[in-house]
Write a protein that holds these residues in place. Structure first.
Motif, PDB file in Angstrom:
ATOM      1  N   ALA A   1       0.821  -1.208   0.000  1.00  0.00           N
ATOM      2  CA  ALA A   1       0.000   0.000   0.000  1.00  0.00           C
ATOM      3  C   ALA A   1       0.854   1.258   0.000  1.00  0.00           C
ATOM      4  N   ASN A   2       1.966   1.228   0.707  1.00  0.00           N
ATOM      5  CA  ASN A   2       2.868   2.384   0.791  1.00  0.00           C
ATOM      6  C   ASN A   2       3.802   2.373  -0.417  1.00  0.00           C
ATOM      7  N   GLN A   3       3.548   3.256  -1.385  1.00  0.00           N
ATOM      8  CA  GLN A   3       4.327   3.199  -2.621  1.00  0.00           C
ATOM      9  C   GLN A   3       5.714   3.817  -2.508  1.00  0.00           C
ATOM     10  N   LEU A   4       6.067   4.337  -1.340  1.00  0.00           N
ATOM     11  CA  LEU A   4       7.460   4.698  -1.087  1.00  0.00           C
ATOM     12  C   LEU A   4       8.346   3.461  -1.065  1.00  0.00           C
ATOM     13  N   ILE A   5       7.752   2.348  -0.656  1.00  0.00           N
ATOM     14  CA  ILE A   5       8.507   1.105  -0.526  1.00  0.00           C
ATOM     15  C   ILE A   5       8.956   0.582  -1.888  1.00  0.00           C
ATOM     16  N   GLN A   6       8.182   0.824  -2.923  1.00  0.00           N
ATOM     17  CA  GLN A   6       8.496   0.266  -4.234  1.00  0.00           C
ATOM     18  C   GLN A   6       9.831   0.735  -4.787  1.00  0.00           C
ATOM     19  N   PRO A   7      10.066   2.052  -4.959  1.00  0.00           N
ATOM     20  CA  PRO A   7      11.380   2.467  -5.468  1.00  0.00           C
ATOM     21  C   PRO A   7      12.512   2.145  -4.504  1.00  0.00           C
ATOM     22  N   LEU A   8      12.235   2.210  -3.207  1.00  0.00           N
ATOM     23  CA  LEU A   8      13.277   1.916  -2.232  1.00  0.00           C
ATOM     24  C   LEU A   8      13.805   0.495  -2.397  1.00  0.00           C
ATOM     25  N   LEU A   9      12.902  -0.481  -2.480  1.00  0.00           N
ATOM     26  CA  LEU A   9      13.326  -1.873  -2.604  1.00  0.00           C
ATOM     27  C   LEU A   9      13.919  -2.174  -3.975  1.00  0.00           C
ATOM     28  N   LEU A  10      13.412  -1.513  -5.018  1.00  0.00           N
ATOM     29  CA  LEU A  10      13.982  -1.749  -6.354  1.00  0.00           C
ATOM     30  C   LEU A  10      15.409  -1.224  -6.428  1.00  0.00           C
ATOM     31  N   TYR A  11      15.635   0.011  -5.999  1.00  0.00           N
ATOM     32  CA  TYR A  11      16.972   0.595  -6.085  1.00  0.00           C
ATOM     33  C   TYR A  11      17.969  -0.095  -5.165  1.00  0.00           C
ATOM     34  N   LYS A  12      17.486  -0.719  -4.101  1.00  0.00           N
ATOM     35  CA  LYS A  12      18.369  -1.459  -3.205  1.00  0.00           C
ATOM     36  C   LYS A  12      18.558  -2.912  -3.648  1.00  0.00           C
ATOM     37  N   GLY A  13      17.911  -3.291  -4.758  1.00  0.00           N
ATOM     38  CA  GLY A  13      18.078  -4.635  -5.293  1.00  0.00           C
ATOM     39  C   GLY A  13      17.343  -5.705  -4.527  1.00  0.00           C
ATOM     40  N   ARG A  14      16.322  -5.319  -3.769  1.00  0.00           N
ATOM     41  CA  ARG A  14      15.587  -6.287  -2.956  1.00  0.00           C
ATOM     42  C   ARG A  14      14.471  -6.974  -3.733  1.00  0.00           C
ATOM     43  N   VAL A  15      14.029  -6.363  -4.840  1.00  0.00           N
ATOM     44  CA  VAL A  15      13.024  -6.979  -5.709  1.00  0.00           C
ATOM     45  C   VAL A  15      13.482  -6.862  -7.154  1.00  0.00           C
ATOM     46  N   ASP A  16      13.003  -7.777  -7.988  1.00  0.00           N
ATOM     47  CA  ASP A  16      13.373  -7.749  -9.406  1.00  0.00           C
ATOM     48  C   ASP A  16      12.544  -6.747 -10.197  1.00  0.00           C
ATOM     49  N   VAL A  17      11.241  -6.704  -9.898  1.00  0.00           N
ATOM     50  CA  VAL A  17      10.304  -5.910 -10.703  1.00  0.00           C
ATOM     51  C   VAL A  17       9.345  -5.148  -9.793  1.00  0.00           C
ATOM     52  N   VAL A  18       9.112  -3.896 -10.146  1.00  0.00           N
ATOM     53  CA  VAL A  18       8.065  -3.108  -9.505  1.00  0.00           C
ATOM     54  C   VAL A  18       7.000  -2.832 -10.551  1.00  0.00           C
TER      55      VAL A  18
END
Length: 256
Positions: A151-168
């Motif tokens: 729900a918190n879309q701040l989390i999406q770019p944070l995890l992508l740029y840190k390499g924690r997820v493959d795709v947002v």
């Protein structure tokens, strides 16, 4: 001759100025920023009405309640609508387009050309994405154990740029906006190039009105906004385009 000139001037004048009550969904920045009475979509609607002499009075509601409130006579117009939702209303020209993408770090060189390519990858989408993005996406998401929604879309770019997820999976303007917030900039390297994979079609939105004359006034204001270049300036103010960090995979150009 004088009468002809006078008549021409009168035809150019906007209809009698009035306060227009407009239902505004509690959307995500940068489209609507309720606490600041501004946003990409908000400014366009407000400016189009203002060019015809009208003042927009926003009524903020959950997006799902906006159209029903308009249909119930509680307001004059409603933003972020698509024709066919309710009968008895008239719709403006298209005034805003949302677009979702599958977003990846360019350095990963991931092939994401079809929905099926999301299989086997960790995917982070916005809340209720499986409801908004169609049955094919829902099928792929439900079969992927590494799929989740946030729900918190701040989390999406944070995890992508840190390499924690493959795709947002997110609207491009929303992703870029939150990526540029201090909560993300201070914790991750947002200078990394990202790739926007256009797996989803754009979603075009209109303003719904109860009154034809008011709808026509809005359309005139919107046309003038575009012709004078102010429409593009509003978009640019909120887009936060990151040209050095931008690439788009596949054919060029969904969304809530």
């Amino acid at each position: 001759m004088r009468r002809i000139v006078l008549l021409s001037l009168l035809l150019c004048l906007p209809a009698e100025a009035r306060e227009v009550t407009v239902g505004v969904g509690l959307s995500l920045s940068p489209y609507v920023i309720p606490e600041e009475l501004r946003g990409m979509e908000y400014d366009i609607a407000k400016s189009a009405l203002a060019l015809e002499g009208h003042e927009m009075k926003p009524v903020f509601l959950p997006l799902g309640r906006v159209a029903k409130a308009l249909d119930g006579g509680q307001m004059d117009a409603a933003m972020t609508q698509r024709p066919g939702t309710l009968t008895g209303l008239v719709y403006s020209d298209i005034y805003i387009v949302y677009r979702n993408y599958a977003i990846t770090l360019a350095s990963r060189q991931l092939n994401v050309d079809r929905l099926e390519d999301l299989s086997g990858k960790s995917v982070l989408a916005f809340q209720r994405a499986t409801s908004y993005l169609g049955p094919e996406f829902k099928k792929v998401a439900e079969a992927n154990q590494a799929y989740r929604e946030e729900a918190n879309q701040l989390i999406q770019p944070l995890l992508l740029y840190k390499g924690r997820v493959d795709v947002v999976v997110a609207d491009r303007n929303i992703f870029d906006w939150f990526a540029n917030q201090p909560e993300v900039r201070d914790k991750a390297d947002i200078s990394q190039p990202v790739t926007y994979h256009p797996l989803f079609p754009p979603t075009e939105y209109r303003v719904a009105f109860r009154d034809v004359a008011l709808r026509d006034a809005f359309n005139r204001g919107l046309a003038r906004l575009r012709a004078e270049g102010e429409y593009d300036r509003i978009i640019a103010r909120y887009s936060k385009a990151q040209a050095p960090a931008l690439s788009i995979s596949g054919p060029s150009g969904g969304s809530r």
